[in-house]
Design an enzyme around this catalytic site. Sequence first.
Site, mmCIF file in Angstrom:
data_model
loop_
_atom_site.group_PDB
_atom_site.id
_atom_site.type_symbol
_atom_site.label_atom_id
_atom_site.label_comp_id
_atom_site.label_asym_id
_atom_site.label_seq_id
_atom_site.Cartn_x
_atom_site.Cartn_y
_atom_site.Cartn_z
ATOM 1 C CG ASP A 1 -2.293 0.420 0.983
ATOM 2 O OD1 ASP A 1 -2.447 1.561 0.507
ATOM 3 O OD2 ASP A 1 -3.224 -0.351 1.244
ATOM 4 C CG ASP B 1 -4.656 5.549 0.796
ATOM 5 O OD1 ASP B 1 -5.480 4.658 1.031
ATOM 6 O OD2 ASP B 1 -4.656 6.656 1.379
ATOM 7 C CD GLU C 1 -8.866 4.373 -1.884
ATOM 8 O OE1 GLU C 1 -9.822 4.076 -1.165
ATOM 9 O OE2 GLU C 1 -7.931 5.109 -1.500
ATOM 10 C CG ASP D 1 -11.397 1.964 3.087
ATOM 11 O OD1 ASP D 1 -10.951 1.943 4.244
ATOM 12 O OD2 ASP D 1 -10.733 2.334 2.096
HETATM 13 C C1 GLC Z 1 -8.069 5.214 1.684
HETATM 14 C C2 GLC Z 1 -7.901 3.989 2.537
HETATM 15 C C3 GLC Z 1 -8.600 4.226 3.837
HETATM 16 C C4 GLC Z 1 -7.960 5.404 4.519
HETATM 17 C C5 GLC Z 1 -7.955 6.631 3.608
HETATM 18 C C6 GLC Z 1 -7.001 7.662 4.131
HETATM 19 O O1 GLC Z 1 -9.387 5.420 1.331
HETATM 20 O O2 GLC Z 1 -8.344 2.857 1.868
HETATM 21 O O3 GLC Z 1 -8.572 3.099 4.684
HETATM 22 O O4 GLC Z 1 -8.648 5.696 5.696
HETATM 23 O O5 GLC Z 1 -7.529 6.326 2.310
HETATM 24 O O6 GLC Z 1 -5.686 7.205 3.989
#
Ligand code: GLC
Length: 585
Positions: free
Chosen positions: A99, A207, A283, A357
């Site tokens: 990640d 992320d 993401e 999430d």
């Molecule tokens: C992404 C992650 C989540 C986290 C957010 C801030 O959405 O998947 O778990 O809280 O970013 O880093």
Amino acid sequence: MTARDWWKSAVVYQVYPRSFADSNGDGVGDLGGIIERLDYLERLGVDVLWLSPVYRSPMADNGYDISDYEDVDPLFGSLAQLDELIAELHARGMKLVMDLVVNHTSSAHAWFAESRSSTDNPKRDWYWWRRPRPGFEPGTPGAEPTNWGSAFSGPAWTYDPTTGEYYLHLFAPEQPDLNWENPEVRQAVYAMMNRWLDRGVDGFRMDVVCLLSKVLVDGPDGRPQLPDGRLERDPLGAGVVDTSRYGDTTPLVVNGPRIHEFIQEMHREVFADRPPGVLTVGETPATTIEQARLYTDPARAELDMVFQFEHVDLDSGPQGKWDIVPMTMLDLKHSLNRWQEGLAAAGWNSLYLGNHDQPRCVSRFGSDDPAHRQQSAKALATVLHLHRGTPYVYQGDELGLPNAGFTRLDQLRDVESLNYYAAAVASGRSPEDTMGALSRKGRDNARLPMPWDASATGGFTSGSPWIEVHPLAGEINAAAQVDDPASVYAHYRRLIALRHDEPVVAHGSFRMLLVDDPQVYAFVREYDGVRLLVVANLSSDPGVVADLSEVAYDDAELLIGSVQDATPGPADPLAPWESRVFRLA
Ligand code: GLC
């Protein structure tokens, strides 16, 4: 040599380390626990392990607040164990995707300590520091530089008395946003990524990568300003910002003006000169099909694939994520079909129904009624894994684990949920109603310990787990499923094997059938003269018949059926949540 697009026929398994397996009895999952469970993953057949963050972190957001990108947090183990994990995975022919959280660091990161120390520190500009709004007392409500809300409730700015300025955090105050406009920040991130690849990792899950570039306007003081947001929810927004109080940041920070320039630069600096095969997945909340195509069209050299959010925002109402509205199977089908069509010619999608999430997919999109839970878990997996794209399995989904059924706030640990509860109740939402929403969509649903066996702690730890064990762990656990050919786990195994064995699953075209049928989810995949037909009843109604008259075939061979020992034909009535995959001739 690894094929450039090997990940099209691969399946990724996401491990949330805190909740996977605890090897040292402190109640928190760790790298040692993951290493001990690799046989389970190998047997499932997955190709890649995506590891949620294990870096050093104060754990304000369970590791998504990183204080040292170059080290492993002692809670999770050591760098030596991470090397061991990489070696063990590679020995099994599997890969590790880390990640990468670089929209923000932890407020405990050394970069931020320097940045906050003085207005002329060389790293001052590595984060977003802005003066209080003129006419307001610094540090009091209204003095924030813009009206932006944080995704984790409250304003997106925190006042720092050291220098009398505010810093930006789109998430918790412990997660200050890095300023990607600054080339030194970008170079520091690329150098760190290169070190991880040199260490042997095989890719990155990036992320909230679509948030890296923010909209800037010229400010009166000559410094580029971040503009105020509108006090209404952007239609694309996930509704994580409370727009009754704060401006929605969606149009100002999602896919901002320089985002593709940054990602292309990252590609040049980190990936371009390496042998092909590093996996990159971004993401990308609040991202359209057009944007996803820009990110993933190979000709543009940006990312291999993205996690889009359209289908996981379908049950969000006008007030956002916690304003839960009914969602039908047709909504889901239409949404996924739009993405299949939109990325057919260029681009690539990640296929997911759940992650750390999101609530459990069987409760959200299937049925967690004990009578239907198993079959609906299989049906959702069948449909998803046979789409065009790369499937992601979130730990526990391969067991058909449903939501936790939370009824009390003290069962929750997640910063997003706890902050939301406080903010919502303070502004008048009833505690019962608020708890009801958290129970349905709170992130802790997916973060309960992985149930390995029927023992008291589900075999997760010999100590006391950091969050409660799933109430159904005695019944739904890995030990009960791995050797049972009728289990959800066995069904996932078959789906994963089919992707490996049949090129049509990875490379075939996708044609949805019965687009407006509210129960039947059916489609045809075709590649190189091979055709697959997927038919599922995504409802609890028995005896559903799929009208397949638009598909021509003489013969249909059942490759995967969800009902044990049955060999139905395509036109036979479907039991509740029954799913079938055929090869057509
Ligand atoms: C992404 C992650 C989540 C986290 C957010 C801030 O959405 O998947 O778990 O809280 O970013 O880093």
